[in-house]
Structure formats: C-alpha cells, structure tokens
Write a protein that holds these residues in place. Structure first.
Motif, PDB file in Angstrom:
ATOM      1  N   ASN A  19      58.714  23.272  10.559  1.00 21.99           N
ATOM      2  CA  ASN A  19      58.556  22.451   9.366  1.00 21.99           C
ATOM      3  C   ASN A  19      59.000  23.217   8.126  1.00 21.99           C
ATOM      4  O   ASN A  19      58.201  23.840   7.432  1.00 21.99           O
ATOM      5  CB  ASN A  19      57.109  21.979   9.208  1.00 21.99           C
ATOM      6  CG  ASN A  19      56.965  20.971   8.073  1.00 21.99           C
ATOM      7  OD1 ASN A  19      57.939  20.626   7.417  1.00 21.99           O
ATOM      8  ND2 ASN A  19      55.761  20.509   7.837  1.00 21.99           N
ATOM      9  N   ASN A  20      60.293  23.164   7.863  1.00 19.16           N
ATOM     10  CA  ASN A  20      60.849  23.829   6.688  1.00 19.16           C
ATOM     11  C   ASN A  20      60.832  22.890   5.491  1.00 19.16           C
ATOM     12  O   ASN A  20      61.875  22.572   4.901  1.00 19.16           O
ATOM     13  CB  ASN A  20      62.274  24.309   6.974  1.00 19.16           C
ATOM     14  CG  ASN A  20      62.301  25.451   7.959  1.00 19.16           C
ATOM     15  OD1 ASN A  20      61.492  26.375   7.875  1.00 19.16           O
ATOM     16  ND2 ASN A  20      63.206  25.381   8.920  1.00 19.16           N
ATOM     17  N   ASN A  58      63.021  20.429   0.975  1.00 20.63           N
ATOM     18  CA  ASN A  58      63.442  20.816   2.318  1.00 20.63           C
ATOM     19  C   ASN A  58      64.286  22.077   2.162  1.00 20.63           C
ATOM     20  O   ASN A  58      64.253  22.721   1.115  1.00 20.63           O
ATOM     21  CB  ASN A  58      64.182  19.681   3.032  1.00 20.63           C
ATOM     22  CG  ASN A  58      65.440  19.234   2.282  1.00 20.63           C
ATOM     23  OD1 ASN A  58      65.981  19.950   1.440  1.00 20.63           O
ATOM     24  ND2 ASN A  58      65.918  18.040   2.596  1.00 20.63           N
ATOM     25  N   GLU A  59      65.039  22.426   3.181  1.00 14.20           N
ATOM     26  CA  GLU A  59      65.802  23.671   3.109  1.00 14.20           C
ATOM     27  C   GLU A  59      66.889  23.663   2.041  1.00 14.20           C
ATOM     28  O   GLU A  59      67.246  24.692   1.493  1.00 14.20           O
ATOM     29  CB  GLU A  59      66.463  23.978   4.463  1.00 14.20           C
ATOM     30  CG  GLU A  59      65.485  24.197   5.613  1.00 14.20           C
ATOM     31  CD  GLU A  59      65.286  22.941   6.438  1.00 14.20           C
ATOM     32  OE1 GLU A  59      65.045  21.870   5.837  1.00 14.20           O
ATOM     33  OE2 GLU A  59      65.382  23.007   7.669  1.00 14.20           O
ATOM     34  N   LYS A  80      71.485  28.609  -1.024  1.00 13.69           N
ATOM     35  CA  LYS A  80      71.357  28.914   0.406  1.00 13.69           C
ATOM     36  C   LYS A  80      70.084  28.250   0.934  1.00 13.69           C
ATOM     37  O   LYS A  80      69.119  28.053   0.184  1.00 13.69           O
ATOM     38  CB  LYS A  80      71.303  30.426   0.635  1.00 13.69           C
ATOM     39  CG  LYS A  80      70.206  31.138  -0.148  1.00 13.69           C
ATOM     40  CD  LYS A  80      70.312  32.646  -0.014  1.00 13.69           C
ATOM     41  CE  LYS A  80      69.227  33.352  -0.835  1.00 13.69           C
ATOM     42  NZ  LYS A  80      69.339  34.820  -0.764  1.00 13.69           N
ATOM     43  N   PRO A  81      70.051  27.901   2.217  1.00 14.17           N
ATOM     44  CA  PRO A  81      68.886  27.215   2.778  1.00 14.17           C
ATOM     45  C   PRO A  81      67.627  28.075   2.714  1.00 14.17           C
ATOM     46  O   PRO A  81      67.676  29.286   2.878  1.00 14.17           O
ATOM     47  CB  PRO A  81      69.300  26.956   4.233  1.00 14.17           C
ATOM     48  CG  PRO A  81      70.789  26.985   4.220  1.00 14.17           C
ATOM     49  CD  PRO A  81      71.145  28.025   3.204  1.00 14.17           C
ATOM     50  N   GLY A  82      66.508  27.434   2.460  1.00 16.12           N
ATOM     51  CA  GLY A  82      65.237  28.136   2.409  1.00 16.12           C
ATOM     52  C   GLY A  82      64.266  27.438   1.486  1.00 16.12           C
ATOM     53  O   GLY A  82      64.648  26.535   0.737  1.00 16.12           O
ATOM     54  N   LEU A  83      63.009  27.849   1.547  1.00 17.74           N
ATOM     55  CA  LEU A  83      61.979  27.276   0.694  1.00 17.74           C
ATOM     56  C   LEU A  83      61.752  28.164  -0.525  1.00 17.74           C
ATOM     57  O   LEU A  83      61.516  29.356  -0.389  1.00 17.74           O
ATOM     58  CB  LEU A  83      60.677  27.114   1.484  1.00 17.74           C
ATOM     59  CG  LEU A  83      60.763  26.216   2.729  1.00 17.74           C
ATOM     60  CD1 LEU A  83      59.395  26.080   3.385  1.00 17.74           C
ATOM     61  CD2 LEU A  83      61.333  24.847   2.393  1.00 17.74           C
ATOM     62  N   THR A 168      59.907  11.282   0.768  1.00 18.28           N
ATOM     63  CA  THR A 168      59.587  12.098   1.937  1.00 18.28           C
ATOM     64  C   THR A 168      60.791  12.951   2.311  1.00 18.28           C
ATOM     65  O   THR A 168      61.913  12.447   2.406  1.00 18.28           O
ATOM     66  CB  THR A 168      59.215  11.217   3.145  1.00 18.28           C
ATOM     67  OG1 THR A 168      58.137  10.344   2.787  1.00 18.28           O
ATOM     68  CG2 THR A 168      58.790  12.065   4.331  1.00 18.28           C
ATOM     69  N   VAL A 169      60.564  14.250   2.512  1.00 14.58           N
ATOM     70  CA  VAL A 169      61.612  15.143   3.012  1.00 14.58           C
ATOM     71  C   VAL A 169      61.249  15.559   4.438  1.00 14.58           C
ATOM     72  O   VAL A 169      60.074  15.668   4.781  1.00 14.58           O
ATOM     73  CB  VAL A 169      61.796  16.387   2.115  1.00 14.58           C
ATOM     74  CG1 VAL A 169      62.394  16.006   0.790  1.00 14.58           C
ATOM     75  CG2 VAL A 169      60.474  17.130   1.906  1.00 14.58           C
TER      76      VAL A 169
END
Length: 283
Positions: A19-20, A58-59, A80-83, A168-169
């Motif tokens: 769950n990212n 989200n990411e 870049k992807p990430g939280l 919602t993501v």
C-alpha cells in the motif's frame, strides 16, 4: 499446516506492504497530531489546516482539496516515485526539491483545478458555497487512501443540497478516482474538468481531456511543465464548455458522478511529455 500459516502470514505482509498510498490532515499549528476529520460552520479552514485542506498521495502524485469556497483539487508533482506528503507537508524546501523531492508546480487559481467539483444551474457554474457546515475526512484501507469534503446546505436552484466530493488513490495505480454525490438525494448537475494556462497544449479524445504546460506557480523552486488529465464516461455528460481557463464537463442531472484523474510532470522519467501522458491514458 505450519507452511500454510507461514505462507498466509507472508502474503498478508506483502499485501500490507504494497500500500504505497497515504493521507494527511492536520492543524497548521500542530504538525505532530494527525486528524481523521474536521469541520467548520464557516466552510473555510484554508489558513488553519496544513496544506490548506485534506490530502492524499500515491507513488506519483499527491492531491489536496481546498477547505474553502473553492473545494478545488490541486496537485503536488513528484520527480521520482515514493511517499513524501508527511515529510514534505506539500512544501519541501528549495534544497529538498533540488535533491529530488517533488513540488507544487500546479496552480488552481479560481478554477476546479484537476477534477474538482462544482454545480451547474443550467446557465452558470455554482460554487459549493456558502454552506451551513463543511467537513473534511481522510482514511486508509489495505490498498487505498481517500479524502472527502462534505459541503452541507449549498444553495442550488431554490433549494439547499449536501454535496460530497471524495478522492481515492490506489497503491500501484497512477489514477485517482473522484466521486461526487448529492447526499440529500436531489438530482443535480455537476461541473468538473481540468484547468489550463496560456501556451498549454491539449489532447482530447472521446472520453478524456489532457493538458500539458507551465503553470505560473510561485511557491516551487522552479517552474516545471506539468500535465493533468481527466477521464470520464461521455454518457454521463450533456455538454462541455471552455471558459478560457478550464475545460468544463457538465453532467446530466444525477445523484452521483465518477471520473478519473492523473497527473505527471517533466521532471519524472516515465510520463514526462504530453504524448506519453496521452499514450498512457489511451492504453
């Protein structure tokens, strides 16, 4: 039996770990305590709440709903992807941005932003304001994070309606779902869409609108091209309009409406052009 139990536990851990997504709602004066809900009879906690309203991510992007008369949806773009939301609080420092953090390149101004919701009275856009009360809530499941804004007592065609906007993501999906609901049961016409600025490029299809270009943002360390897109079911809408600042989709009278939004920017490596964004939407 032992192997089955271990396998099940590992499966659950993997699912949970995937769950990212995340959410964020807190008072600006207190960045330590996160809230699940907050309300206001004035309908305006824009200056009181951190990042001006509830937020989810989200990411690839974060989204927020302004807790004000706008109830617009704004975007935080990532390189870049990430939280990043709970660490950056939407506004990372210039140094952090240069190190690869995202930034607020998107500018909403007086529009719906990206997939925000207002009403249509047959002639003009009606804001979700004034209200008798406005409530923001956030939550999380095993695979999603969500935020919602409930605007109660909105004057509309001689009556008062309660309107819910929920975003919602999903973990592992770039898209976010936007739902609008008339909680009082009255059929209304929703107005949604995507905004744009001068020199922005646009791609349109039978069920999507994608916009790409530079926004006149003033809080980021630099100006970066950003893309925003909305996907929708044409059967849900009776017309589209362009007021010079936003492409608006006007729904048929309905109790609820659902669209999909996504965003990307030139700093990322995947959907860093309008053509790539459109290709992703069409696949």
């Amino acid at each position: 039996m032992k192997l089955s139990i271990v396998t099940s536990l590992l499966f659950c851990c993997v699912c949970f770990g995937q769950n990212n997504t995340d959410n964020s709602l807190y008072m600006k004066s207190d960045k330590i305590t996160y809230l699940t809900d907050i309300g206001s009879e004035s309908g305006d906690l824009y200056k009181t709440i951190g990042h001006h309203g509830p937020a989810v991510e989200n990411e690839w992007m974060a989204l927020r709903i302004y807790f004000s008369d706008k109830v617009a949806i704004d975007v935080y773009s990532k390189a870049k992807p990430g939280l990043e939301l709970r660490k950056a609080n939407w506004y990372p420092t210039p140094e952090q941005q240069k190190e690869g953090w995202g930034a607020d390149y998107y500018k909403v101004a007086s529009t719906v932003g990206l997939g925000g919701v207002k009403l249509w009275d047959g002639e003009k856009v009606v804001p979700l304001n004034p209200v008798t009360n406005r409530l923001a809530r956030v939550g999380k499941t095993d695979t999603t994070s969500w935020m919602e804004m409930i605007s109660r007592g909105v004057p509309y065609k001689g009556k008062k309606v309660d309107i819910l906007v929920r975003v919602t993501v999903f973990s592992g999906k770039r898209e976010a779902k936007v739902e609008a609901v008339s909680l009082t049961g009255e059929k209304v016409q929703f107005a949604t869409g995507v905004n744009y600025f001068k020199d922005c490029a646009t791609k349109k299809g039978a069920d999507y609108i994608a916009v790409w270009g530079k926004h006149p943002e003033d809080v980021a360390a630099e100006i970066v091209e950003v893309g925003g897109a909305i996907k929708y079911n044409p059967k849900d809408f009776e017309k589209t309009t362009d007021d010079g600042t936003q492409y608006l989709l006007i729904s048929k009278p309905a109790k609820n409406l659902e669209t999909t939004i996504l965003s990307s920017c030139a700093r990322e490596t995947e959907l860093n052009t309008l053509d790539k964004l459109e290709a992703y939407i069409k696949k």
